[in-house]
Enzyme design. Structure first.
Site, PDB file in Angstrom:
ATOM      1  N   CYS A  75      35.822  44.671  42.677  1.00 14.56           N
ATOM      2  CA  CYS A  75      36.080  44.039  43.975  1.00 14.56           C
ATOM      3  C   CYS A  75      36.394  45.079  45.059  1.00 14.56           C
ATOM      4  O   CYS A  75      35.513  45.831  45.458  1.00 14.56           O
ATOM      5  CB  CYS A  75      37.186  42.999  43.828  1.00 14.56           C
ATOM      6  SG  CYS A  75      37.256  41.822  45.200  1.00 14.56           S
ATOM      7  N   HIS A 159      35.426  39.473  39.265  1.00 15.06           N
ATOM      8  CA  HIS A 159      36.598  39.802  38.438  1.00 15.06           C
ATOM      9  C   HIS A 159      36.335  39.470  36.968  1.00 15.06           C
ATOM     10  O   HIS A 159      36.484  38.314  36.558  1.00 15.06           O
ATOM     11  CB  HIS A 159      37.821  39.026  38.935  1.00 15.06           C
ATOM     12  CG  HIS A 159      38.305  39.471  40.273  1.00 15.06           C
ATOM     13  ND1 HIS A 159      39.220  40.499  40.435  1.00 15.06           N
ATOM     14  CD2 HIS A 159      37.982  39.049  41.522  1.00 15.06           C
ATOM     15  CE1 HIS A 159      39.448  40.678  41.727  1.00 15.06           C
ATOM     16  NE2 HIS A 159      38.714  39.819  42.406  1.00 15.06           N
ATOM     17  N   GLU A 161      38.183  40.203  34.530  1.00 13.67           N
ATOM     18  CA  GLU A 161      39.451  40.072  33.814  1.00 13.67           C
ATOM     19  C   GLU A 161      39.987  38.645  33.770  1.00 13.67           C
ATOM     20  O   GLU A 161      40.873  38.340  32.972  1.00 13.67           O
ATOM     21  CB  GLU A 161      40.513  40.997  34.434  1.00 13.67           C
ATOM     22  CG  GLU A 161      40.978  40.634  35.836  1.00 13.67           C
ATOM     23  CD  GLU A 161      40.123  41.193  36.956  1.00 13.67           C
ATOM     24  OE1 GLU A 161      40.613  41.282  38.094  1.00 13.67           O
ATOM     25  OE2 GLU A 161      38.954  41.531  36.697  1.00 13.67           O
TER      26      GLU A 161
END
Length: 501
Positions: A75, A159, A161
């Site tokens: 990002c 993202h 994660e």
């Protein structure tokens, strides 16, 4: 070690967690922190709320020029690398939430379908990549979603994660093992033995003291340090009268009888309730309890010749404390003994400060701590005082204690306790009309609260089966004198906090 550079993303801790779940050690640092590059194998740059073109936007760390290893930039991290290496980033239409992307063949996407949904959260977008880079993923709106130079840099606009990204865990493991060629080195057994050796070296033959609450963190810290220095550890359990039913007895049984620890139990119930008399403001209650706890603990510590203070600080506490001066606002005061080392001139030992909560639980299991302690739901430092809304009295505490016990007992009976992250009862400062027998009743209202979460930063209310809630409500209104109505809280965090006060 994998170093995660935190640019203010709410997900930075999740990156570290995902890496450790792959049995690879990882730490979080901030861009201005000093770093020993000899210990760093891989660097990950996190997302963040800023624009790379803002005048005071966070930059790459000073040490980054010397670092020559692989980089995963997520990002804001991606946009920062693109800008620094001569590409172009500009304000775009923005992509937020679940977004479909099309992937190209690349080691980081091995074993992943060609089209997946990922989690986006960006306003700026990359419009021109630096020389030598090529796109490896494009979003449904045509925005570059991932890129690489095929050598050192892998850039993801989304993202990986967060759980909302499909195959995000696989992307991270592919980066660690396919791209970086790392080996799994994060084993709980080796970790525990290393910590015991370090504690022995640090404390030696001196004495240490620990405030034992019976919660997961302080319990694991106590057993770990006790394994290293034995009876030279003095554990102090303060009974402030705000505990759950049978909590004091359970702590004494586990730590004094099972582990044969040097446990001191201080009965301070009267003095805490006296201090809380007439107080209704939740922030004042927390402050009074925190200050009084420190006084009680100090009084007890003076009776023992100790040089070290052991605290059950965990890694999420460390990161939040470091970040609190940068971007976060205070929601509630946290009851802890953070001021004790300076006040008492004690040296601080924090054996769990590099571990997340789930890792602390794994250490506890390795050390043989009973599951009933290891898997306990989080419990606030001020105890039941922040679950009795309004003024705290002995009568209200007893009502809440019984209602809470019945709720938890019912969840355990139906094997539902371990399916929720936290569950508890709250005594509301209101009464409602009811009927018991042939008579009118006017009694207290109890709210039941249960949430699912990972780290407590966000939480969703738990969809407990209605028959379980029905059984708990019937038992509470039947068995707990003074309760005439039970309600269930269906508010998530945000907008609410998990605790009511």
């Amino acid at each position: 070690m994998v170093l995660v550079v935190d640019y203010g993303s709410q997900y930075s801790r999740l990156i570290t967690r995902r890496i450790r779940e792959n049995e690879v050690y990882s730490e979080v640092v901030f861009p201005d922190d000093k770093v020993d590059l000899s210990k760093v194998d891989t660097v990950i740059l996190s997302g963040g709320p800023r624009s790379v073109y803002e005048e005071d936007a966070p930059k790459l760390p000073e040490w980054f020029q010397e670092y020559k290893g692989p980089v995963l930039a997520i990002c804001y991290g991606m946009q920062l690398i693109v800008k620094e290496l001569g590409g172009e980033v500009r304000r775009g239409r923005g992509e937020y939430g679940r977004t479909l992307v099309e992937l190209s063949r690349d080691p980081i996407f091995e074993g992943i379908p060609e089209k997946v949904h990922v989690w986006m959260s960006h306003g700026d977008e990359v419009v021109r990549l630096p020389e030598g880079f090529h796109p490896i993923a494009v979003s449904e709106t045509g925005v570059i979603a991932a890129a690489t130079d095929g050598k050192r840099f892998w850039l993801l606009q989304f993202h990986p994660e967060v759980h909302h990204t499909e195959y995000g865990d696989r992307m991270i493991s592919n980066f660690l093992f396919n791209v970086c060629k790392l080996e799994k080195n994060w084993k709980i057994g080796d970790l525990v033995e290393e910590k015991i050796r370090h504690i022995k070296e640090t404390i030696g033959n001196k004495k240490a003291i620990l405030a034992l609450s019976g919660g997961v963190d302080s319990s694991v810290a106590a057993v770990l340090v006790h394994r290293a220095i034995g009876k030279n550890l003095v554990c102090v359990f303060v009974d402030h009268g705000l505990l759950r039913k049978n909590e004091r007895e359970e702590v004494e049984r586990v730590f004094k009888e099972h582990f044969d620890m040097n446990l001191v139990v201080v009965d301070a119930r009267k003095r805490f309730l006296e201090k809380l008399r007439g107080v209704t403001d939740p922030e004042k209650k927390r402050k009074i309890i925190g200050e009084e706890f420190i006084r009680v603990f100090e009084e007890e510590a003076k009776k023992h010749d100790v040089e070290f203070l052991v605290q059950g600080t965990i890694y999420s506490d460390v990161i939040e404390s470091a970040a609190s001066g940068k971007t976060t606002a205070k929601i509630k005061s946290h009851h802890n003994v953070g001021g004790l080392p300076e006040k008492m001139n004690l040296k601080l030992v924090e054996p769990l400060r590099d571990l997340f909560k789930d890792e602390v639980r794994k250490v506890g299991k390795y050390l043989g701590i009973p599951d009933r302690i290891i898997n306990r739901h989080p419990f606030p430092g001020p105890g039941l005082a922040v679950r009795v809304l309004g003024e705290v009295t002995e009568e209200k505490l007893e009502i809440l204690r019984e209602a809470d016990y019945i709720f938890i007992e019912t969840l355990r009976k139906h094997d539902y306790y371990d399916k929720v992250w936290q569950a508890f009862a709250v005594l509301l400062p209101i009464k409602s009309v009811g009927v018991k027998g042939d008579a009118r009743a006017y009694e207290y209202v109890v709210a039941l609260r249960a949430v699912n979460s990972v780290e407590g930063m966000t939480a969703d209310w738990s969809r407990i089966p209605h028959d379980i809630l029905d059984e708990a409500a019937r038992r509470i209104t039947r068995e707990v004198k003074g309760v005439g109505r039970v309600v269930y809280d269906i508010t998530s965090k945000p907008p609410a906090t998990i605790e009511w006060e």
